[in-house]
Design a protein around this motif. Structure first.
Motif, mmCIF file in Angstrom:
data_model
loop_
_atom_site.group_PDB
_atom_site.id
_atom_site.type_symbol
_atom_site.label_atom_id
_atom_site.label_comp_id
_atom_site.label_asym_id
_atom_site.label_seq_id
_atom_site.Cartn_x
_atom_site.Cartn_y
_atom_site.Cartn_z
ATOM 1 N N ARG A 94 -0.551 -12.980 -7.050
ATOM 2 C CA ARG A 94 -0.628 -13.490 -5.689
ATOM 3 C C ARG A 94 0.732 -13.532 -5.014
ATOM 4 O O ARG A 94 0.844 -13.854 -3.837
ATOM 5 C CB ARG A 94 -1.246 -14.885 -5.710
ATOM 6 C CG ARG A 94 -2.671 -14.862 -6.237
ATOM 7 C CD ARG A 94 -3.433 -16.081 -5.825
ATOM 8 N NE ARG A 94 -3.314 -16.367 -4.410
ATOM 9 C CZ ARG A 94 -4.296 -16.862 -3.657
ATOM 10 N NH1 ARG A 94 -5.473 -17.072 -4.207
ATOM 11 N NH2 ARG A 94 -4.111 -17.151 -2.408
ATOM 12 N N GLY A 95 1.780 -13.195 -5.743
ATOM 13 C CA GLY A 95 3.109 -13.240 -5.163
ATOM 14 C C GLY A 95 3.405 -12.078 -4.233
ATOM 15 O O GLY A 95 4.451 -12.049 -3.586
ATOM 16 N N THR A 96 2.513 -11.080 -4.172
ATOM 17 C CA THR A 96 2.717 -9.917 -3.312
ATOM 18 C C THR A 96 1.895 -10.064 -2.041
ATOM 19 O O THR A 96 0.687 -10.294 -2.097
ATOM 20 C CB THR A 96 2.285 -8.627 -4.044
ATOM 21 O OG1 THR A 96 3.053 -8.511 -5.238
ATOM 22 C CG2 THR A 96 2.526 -7.410 -3.172
ATOM 23 N N TRP A 97 2.548 -9.932 -0.879
ATOM 24 C CA TRP A 97 1.828 -10.052 0.383
ATOM 25 C C TRP A 97 0.796 -8.937 0.504
ATOM 26 O O TRP A 97 1.073 -7.775 0.225
ATOM 27 C CB TRP A 97 2.795 -9.970 1.555
ATOM 28 C CG TRP A 97 3.702 -11.167 1.673
ATOM 29 C CD1 TRP A 97 4.999 -11.244 1.319
ATOM 30 C CD2 TRP A 97 3.333 -12.453 2.155
ATOM 31 N NE1 TRP A 97 5.498 -12.511 1.555
ATOM 32 C CE2 TRP A 97 4.492 -13.274 2.077
ATOM 33 C CE3 TRP A 97 2.141 -13.008 2.659
ATOM 34 C CZ2 TRP A 97 4.493 -14.605 2.466
ATOM 35 C CZ3 TRP A 97 2.153 -14.335 3.054
ATOM 36 C CH2 TRP A 97 3.302 -15.118 2.958
ATOM 37 N N SER A 98 -0.385 -9.285 0.957
ATOM 38 C CA SER A 98 -1.468 -8.304 1.056
ATOM 39 C C SER A 98 -1.184 -7.247 2.113
ATOM 40 O O SER A 98 -1.789 -6.175 2.101
ATOM 41 C CB SER A 98 -2.798 -8.995 1.358
ATOM 42 O OG SER A 98 -2.783 -9.583 2.655
ATOM 43 N N SER A 99 -0.259 -7.531 3.037
ATOM 44 C CA SER A 99 0.068 -6.546 4.070
ATOM 45 C C SER A 99 0.681 -5.283 3.473
ATOM 46 O O SER A 99 0.759 -4.247 4.124
ATOM 47 C CB SER A 99 1.028 -7.156 5.091
ATOM 48 O OG SER A 99 2.215 -7.619 4.468
ATOM 49 N N ARG A 100 1.129 -5.374 2.230
ATOM 50 C CA ARG A 100 1.679 -4.190 1.557
ATOM 51 C C ARG A 100 0.584 -3.210 1.132
ATOM 52 O O ARG A 100 0.873 -2.131 0.631
ATOM 53 C CB ARG A 100 2.492 -4.602 0.329
ATOM 54 C CG ARG A 100 3.735 -5.404 0.683
ATOM 55 C CD ARG A 100 4.598 -5.647 -0.535
ATOM 56 N NE ARG A 100 5.818 -6.368 -0.189
ATOM 57 C CZ ARG A 100 6.788 -6.666 -1.054
ATOM 58 N NH1 ARG A 100 6.658 -6.289 -2.322
ATOM 59 N NH2 ARG A 100 7.861 -7.317 -0.664
ATOM 60 N N PHE A 101 -0.646 -3.588 1.354
ATOM 61 C CA PHE A 101 -1.768 -2.743 0.954
ATOM 62 C C PHE A 101 -2.623 -2.304 2.140
ATOM 63 O O PHE A 101 -3.777 -1.921 1.965
ATOM 64 C CB PHE A 101 -2.668 -3.491 -0.046
ATOM 65 C CG PHE A 101 -1.954 -4.015 -1.252
ATOM 66 C CD1 PHE A 101 -1.660 -3.179 -2.321
ATOM 67 C CD2 PHE A 101 -1.556 -5.345 -1.319
ATOM 68 C CE1 PHE A 101 -1.005 -3.660 -3.438
ATOM 69 C CE2 PHE A 101 -0.898 -5.837 -2.431
ATOM 70 C CZ PHE A 101 -0.616 -4.992 -3.503
ATOM 71 N N ASP A 102 -2.047 -2.365 3.345
ATOM 72 C CA ASP A 102 -2.900 -2.066 4.495
ATOM 73 C C ASP A 102 -2.689 -0.673 5.069
ATOM 74 O O ASP A 102 -3.410 -0.272 5.993
ATOM 75 C CB ASP A 102 -2.717 -3.121 5.602
ATOM 76 C CG ASP A 102 -1.284 -3.161 6.124
ATOM 77 O OD1 ASP A 102 -0.430 -2.426 5.589
ATOM 78 O OD2 ASP A 102 -1.030 -3.943 7.066
ATOM 79 N N GLU A 103 -1.741 0.102 4.567
ATOM 80 C CA GLU A 103 -1.531 1.469 5.023
ATOM 81 C C GLU A 103 -2.335 2.427 4.146
ATOM 82 O O GLU A 103 -2.397 2.261 2.923
ATOM 83 C CB GLU A 103 -0.050 1.843 4.979
ATOM 84 C CG GLU A 103 0.840 0.999 5.886
ATOM 85 C CD GLU A 103 0.598 1.294 7.351
ATOM 86 O OE1 GLU A 103 0.073 2.386 7.655
ATOM 87 O OE2 GLU A 103 0.927 0.427 8.196
ATOM 88 N N GLU A 104 -2.938 3.439 4.779
ATOM 89 C CA GLU A 104 -3.761 4.388 4.030
ATOM 90 C C GLU A 104 -2.972 5.050 2.904
ATOM 91 O O GLU A 104 -3.492 5.291 1.813
ATOM 92 C CB GLU A 104 -4.332 5.458 4.967
ATOM 93 C CG GLU A 104 -5.456 4.963 5.866
ATOM 94 C CD GLU A 104 -6.656 4.480 5.060
ATOM 95 O OE1 GLU A 104 -6.940 5.061 3.990
ATOM 96 O OE2 GLU A 104 -7.301 3.513 5.499
ATOM 97 N N GLU A 105 -1.703 5.348 3.187
ATOM 98 C CA GLU A 105 -0.869 5.991 2.163
ATOM 99 C C GLU A 105 -0.697 5.073 0.958
ATOM 100 O O GLU A 105 -0.771 5.510 -0.196
ATOM 101 C CB GLU A 105 0.494 6.356 2.748
ATOM 102 C CG GLU A 105 1.411 7.053 1.764
ATOM 103 C CD GLU A 105 2.751 7.416 2.377
ATOM 104 O OE1 GLU A 105 3.605 7.941 1.643
ATOM 105 O OE2 GLU A 105 2.936 7.172 3.591
ATOM 106 N N ASP A 106 -0.487 3.773 1.221
ATOM 107 C CA ASP A 106 -0.326 2.812 0.129
ATOM 108 C C ASP A 106 -1.616 2.662 -0.662
ATOM 109 O O ASP A 106 -1.607 2.579 -1.901
ATOM 110 C CB ASP A 106 0.100 1.449 0.682
ATOM 111 C CG ASP A 106 1.472 1.495 1.330
ATOM 112 O OD1 ASP A 106 2.296 2.323 0.889
ATOM 113 O OD2 ASP A 106 1.711 0.732 2.280
ATOM 114 N N ILE A 107 -2.730 2.607 0.057
ATOM 115 C CA ILE A 107 -4.033 2.481 -0.612
ATOM 116 C C ILE A 107 -4.259 3.660 -1.551
ATOM 117 O O ILE A 107 -4.715 3.499 -2.689
ATOM 118 C CB ILE A 107 -5.168 2.385 0.428
ATOM 119 C CG1 ILE A 107 -5.024 1.094 1.247
ATOM 120 C CG2 ILE A 107 -6.532 2.441 -0.252
ATOM 121 C CD1 ILE A 107 -5.972 1.011 2.421
#
Length: 431
Positions: free
Chosen positions: A9-22
């Protein structure tokens, strides 16, 4: 390579909102578990077809979960009461995902019929219809914790793993172990061979290898040992040089991994493609077929660097580098060992430091006659070295006044005379 990836839970979920990141996260084959409902919603990693999150800050003290698959081994040590067990204490963040929502995952635990606490997903299967996101490895969601509250002193209040009940901790640990086992299920623990050398050395996460055979071996038996005893390895057998073989490891879940081994014969090439010095010039000019050379370097030289390049990049070269010539002379033996470890060739370089005395031509008076056929005479007693035109040392004498050359074949030779007056070099012609 890691056995498992845990998204805390220490990682902000906004780091997973880009298609490239997904896509990057979906391409990870290592089993992955997320404990955060924020990361797995449809606006982030797309594991669940929902964005509905709730903070159960005022929920009952203990949140109870229902095991939807109570026969699964992760619940073996859990005290289920009508398939229900205590899951966590408040406060708690939850993902609202009505139980009838379409999904391709396996729902393991719910609160009521709308809160998902624990779920599994298989590789190569879209998370849910229309998700346009497919994992390359096993995925599990085990949601718990809360980090939205402040304590009585106004400090951020974190409520993570310790909020889980003892039973929930058992399930969590069992799920971690299950994922680790699944990750290993379609992997090898070793590639076995009865000849040659595997390059690189075996690593379960590496799937491409070269097998190098000795020159006297024409074929080899290749097989594999699964990391998990329940897995099946196929494709092993006898393979010849210049061929490839593919080992396939299949787990009992149907997932598989291919390991490819390309076989070739070790090279016996021990020749050089280049040989040089950083001061002076090789005499004669380098030729892979010539193994003896002479180099004269200027007065005052103390070190000479010898450089060599093998014709085969897999050959090993010994004897290059910095050479001490402070005594006025040095002999360098460059040895090349072929990839087979047996075939060798040697190249010799004789380095002489000039005394500063002018070197005289072949017709000068420091030796005579020239041409000669029997004896040559030195003006003063001296040390001499006579080389073939290819650089091979033929005569090496000390403190002499004449040299017998009657047994040498007609042709041109290089004569070095070292006396009290210095170094002199000349070309001798024998008739």
């Amino acid at each position: 390579e890691a056995d498992i990836v845990v998204l805390g839970r220490g990682t902000w979920s906004s780091r997973f909102d880009e298609e490239e990141d997904i896509q990057i996260w979906n391409n990870i084959t290592t089993p992955t578990l997320s404990v955060s409902p924020y990361q797995v919603r449809s606006s982030r990693l797309k594991w669940f077809n929902t964005t509905d999150l709730r903070n159960l800050n005022d929920a009952p003290e203990t949140l109870f979960a229902t095991a939807l698959m109570p026969e699964d081994s992760v619940f073996d040590d859990v005290n289920l009461q009508s398939d229900v067990f205590p899951f966590t204490t408040r406060p708690h963040d939850v993902l609202m995902h009505p139980i009838n929502t379409k999904t391709n995952g396996t729902m393991m635990s719910y609160v009521g019929d709308s809160i998902v606490l624990y779920a599994r997903f298989s590789p190569a299967v879209e998370f849910y219809p229309g998700a346009e996101a497919t994992p390359s490895g096993f995925r599990s969601y085990f949601g718990f914790g809360n980090d939205k509250l402040n304590d009585e002193n106004g400090q951020k209040f974190y409520n993570y793993f310790n909020s889980l009940s003892d039973d929930a901790k058992k399930v969590y640990r069992s799920e971690l172990l299950r994922l680790v086992a699944l990750g290993r299920m379609h992997m090898l623990s070793d590639i076995t061979i009865d000849a040659g050398t595997l390059d690189p050395g075996f690593d379960p996460s590496v799937t491409e290898y070269t097998l190098v055979l000795p020159p006297d071996v024409s074929n080899v038996t290749v097989d594999g040992t699964p990391l998990e005893v329940t897995s099946i390895v196929s494709g092993g057998g006898i393979v010849s040089s210049s061929e490839s073989i593919t080992l396939t490891v299949t787990g009992n879940d149907g997932s598989s991994t291919e390991y490819t081994v390309t076989v070739r014969t070790a090279s016996t090439d021990a020749t050089l493609s280049a040989l040089s010095v950083d001061i002076g010039t090789l005499n004669p000019e380098f030729d892979p077929g010539i193994d003896n050379y002479i180099v004269e370097v200027p007065e005052g030289s103390t070190y000479v660097n010898v450089l060599a390049t093998a014709n085969d990049p897999n050959a090993f070269i010994y004897g290059t580098g910095s050479v001490d010539v402070s005594t006025g002379e040095a002999t360098v033996n460059v040895i090349v060992t072929a990839e087979d470890g047996t075939t060798t060739l040697g190249y010799t370089i004789t380095i002489t430091v000039s005394s500063g005395v002018e070197e005289r031509s072949a017709g000068s008076v420091f030796f005579y006659p020239n041409p000669a056929s029997d004896l040559i005479y030195l003006k003063d007693p001296a040390d001499i070295k006579l080389y073939s035109i290819s650089g091979k040392l033929l005569i090496n004498e000390q403190d002499i006044s004449s040299v017998d050359v009657s047994k040498l074949a007609a042709g041109s030779y290089i004569l070095k005379v070292i006396s009290k007056s210095g170094l002199r070099t000349g070309k001798l012609i024998i008739e």
